[in-house]
Structures are given as C-alpha cells and as structure tokens.
Design an enzyme around this catalytic site. Structure first.
Site, PDB file in Angstrom:
ATOM      1  N   GLU A 115       1.389   0.050  -4.807  1.00  0.00           N
ATOM      2  CA  GLU A 115       0.812   1.176  -5.342  1.00  0.00           C
ATOM      3  C   GLU A 115       2.188   2.214  -6.295  1.00  0.00           C
ATOM      4  O   GLU A 115       2.736   2.780  -4.656  1.00  0.00           O
ATOM      5  CB  GLU A 115      -0.074   2.085  -4.415  1.00  0.00           C
ATOM      6  CG  GLU A 115      -1.142   1.314  -4.766  1.00  0.00           C
ATOM      7  CD  GLU A 115      -2.094   2.060  -3.386  1.00  0.00           C
ATOM      8  OE1 GLU A 115      -3.717   2.317  -3.789  1.00  0.00           O
ATOM      9  OE2 GLU A 115      -1.657   2.340  -2.388  1.00  0.00           O
ATOM     10  N   ASP A 166       0.299  -1.389   0.053  1.00  0.00           N
ATOM     11  CA  ASP A 166      -0.129  -0.421   0.276  1.00  0.00           C
ATOM     12  C   ASP A 166       0.378   1.252   0.306  1.00  0.00           C
ATOM     13  O   ASP A 166       1.893   1.023   0.979  1.00  0.00           O
ATOM     14  CB  ASP A 166      -1.158   0.092   1.478  1.00  0.00           C
ATOM     15  CG  ASP A 166      -1.586   1.692   1.169  1.00  0.00           C
ATOM     16  OD1 ASP A 166      -2.628   1.431   0.303  1.00  0.00           O
ATOM     17  OD2 ASP A 166      -1.495   1.932   2.464  1.00  0.00           O
TER      18      ASP A 166
END
Length: 302
Positions: A253, A224
């Site tokens: 990400e 994340d």
C-alpha cells in the site's frame, strides 16, 4: 502459547517429508500473476466446507472436499480458480485472538506481536511450539504442489502496543517514530509507527523477509501501509529478497493512515514508487474508478 514465551527446538523436526527438496511452481512474469486474497480462518471454517481441519493451516492440505451442493471446496476450489498466487492475510503471531480458545475470537491479524512466528490459533495444537511451524510448512508445500505460490501480508509498520512490545523492551524509544512532543507518532492509525529508517529496524525487516523466504519457502510479500517505510529500506528488502528468489512478488500500500513523522519525499508512497525498482503498489485510483463511490454512515466517500 499466545506468544509470551519463546521455545528452543530442533529445527529439522519441523520439516515435513521432502521439505528440503520441494519444488516451487514454475516462475512467471509478475504482470501475469493472478492473486487471490483470503483470510486463513474464513477459507475453511464454515461447517459446510467439508473440511476436517476447519480454520487451520492443514485445511489447505486436504483434497477432494465438497460442500452440500457437491461443489469443490478447499485447495481444489483454488485450483479451479486458476490463480497463480495466494495472498494470505496476516498469519504471523498477532495479539487479539486467544490461542487457548479461538472459536469465538476473530481478527484480521493486523495487530502484530511476533513477526517471525506463525499464528498459533491456526495450528491444531497451539500449546506445541513445533506444531504451528510444521503445519504452516505443510500448508505451503500443499499449495506449491497445486501450482500456487504463497504471498504473506506483512505488517511491519506498527505493533499491537508499544510499552510491552519486544522492540520497546529491547531498546526504549529506538524502534518507533515520535512527534516533537515526544509522543508516539501515529501514521498507522493504530497508535504508533515503526521507524524503518533506524539501522536496526531496517536490518530486522530485511532479515525477517529473508527468514520467511528461506525457512518457510514464502514466494511474495504484501506490505501493509508501505508508505510508512522509507525508500532505502524497501530497496534493501527488494535486493535481498531477489537474491534468494528472482521471481519473488513484492507489492504494498503506497500510502499511510495518518501523517508520518518522517519526510514524505523519503517514504515508499505511490508517488515515489519509481525510486523502488521491482516493488509494486496498489492503485486506489483504478479501484475507485471500477468500484465508484460508496456510502459510509450516510456520507459519500470517494
């Protein structure tokens, strides 16, 4: 319960039968991976799911379950999809759900409390420290037997809070980045951002990934807000993970939610991904090209 205390247990008692000998699904090129992302509770919590252990790790161990229309649910449904990898939204211990009664509390799990412990609200008995560990392993084993590899969504970029976090209580100020004013930098959009470039934070992240792979047989990780982590740390994670399993799937990400307190040129942003061999990033350009524009509160957002 709720991650406020630790327990000392005999680790071997948490192993399901044949855990040490279990075989993972056959390897395949990462380009051939078919990844399905889901929330563990949502997967089975509906009353029409036909599953006994609704919203729990053990829901994945039940076979031959059906809904009211007679269609397959549970792990049989996943097998029918033909997926190769199951991406689980956070299943480490997070703060926002009260494990004593999780029926009316819900969260995606992006509020880390204890990174190396399975979330108790998904266990059949959160008061028993061994139960959550064993049932997590039983879930992984069942998915492997179905030919499905398991990917964990990990959120090392921030903690639920700073003052009472294990990091801050261990070494105040060390594990978090700060602005020139001495305040916590908020590149995560959640009030703080961890400092992966610090040697002990880097070591923690590497060891944590290796721990989940060795002790829980995890096959991949989605990071994340990976853009908050420095390039050197992500390369070290990739090297350590591939030494355990050359076929481990690693992606994240390649951006941050706010401006990090660290040079962008040294971070695992998508524009720097060529400097992290074997690590992949989401492409929001492809996503937006396929999806198009969408409306939020009357504004057009690209």
């Amino acid at each position: 319960m709720n991650g406020k205390r630790a327990a000392v247990i005999e680790w071997s008692t948490t192993h399901p039968e044949d855990w040490q000998q279990e075989e993972r699904p056959a390897p395949l090129p990462s380009a051939d991976a078919v990844i399905y992302e889901l929330h563990l509770r949502d997967f089975s919590t509906g009353p029409a799911s036909g599953i006994s252990y609704r919203g729990k790790y053990l829901a994945f161990t039940q076979e031959h379950t059906y809904n009211r229309e007679g269609k397959s649910t549970g792990i049989d449904h996943l097998e029918e999809f033909g997926i190769t990898h199951l991406h689980l939204l956070p299943v480490f211990d997070f703060s926002s759900v009260d494990e004593t009664d999780s029926r009316y509390r819900y969260n995606w799990g992006y509020d880390p409390q204890n990174y190396n412990v399975p979330e108790g609200s998904y266990a059949t008995d959160a008061y028993d420290p061994m139960r959550r560990i064993r049932e997590f392993k039983e879930m992984v084993m069942a998915l492997h037997r179905a030919g499905i590899r398991v990917v964990m969504d990990v959120v090392y970029n921030h903690t639920w809070q700073v003052a009472k976090s294990a990091f801050e209580r261990t070494n105040p100020g060390y594990f978090f980045r700060h602005t020139v004013n001495g305040e916590c930098s908020d590149g995560s959009g959640c009030g703080n951002e961890t400092a992966s470039e610090q040697p002990m934070m880097r070591k923690f992240m590497v060891k944590s990934v290796c721990y989940w792979m060795k002790e829980y047989h995890i096959d991949g990780f989605r990071f994340d807000l990976m853009g908050l982590h420095d390039i050197d740390t992500m390369n070290e994670i990739a090297r350590a993970a591939r030494a355990i399993d050359p076929d481990v799937l690693l992606y994240g990400e390649g951006w941050s939610a706010g401006e990090p307190a660290y040079p962008r040129s040294l971070l695992a942003m998508k524009e720097n991904i060529s400097r992290i061999p074997g690590m992949a990033v989401f492409s929001d350009e492809f996503r937006d090209a396929l999806r198009g524009l969408f409306i939020i509160i009357g504004r057009v957002v690209s």
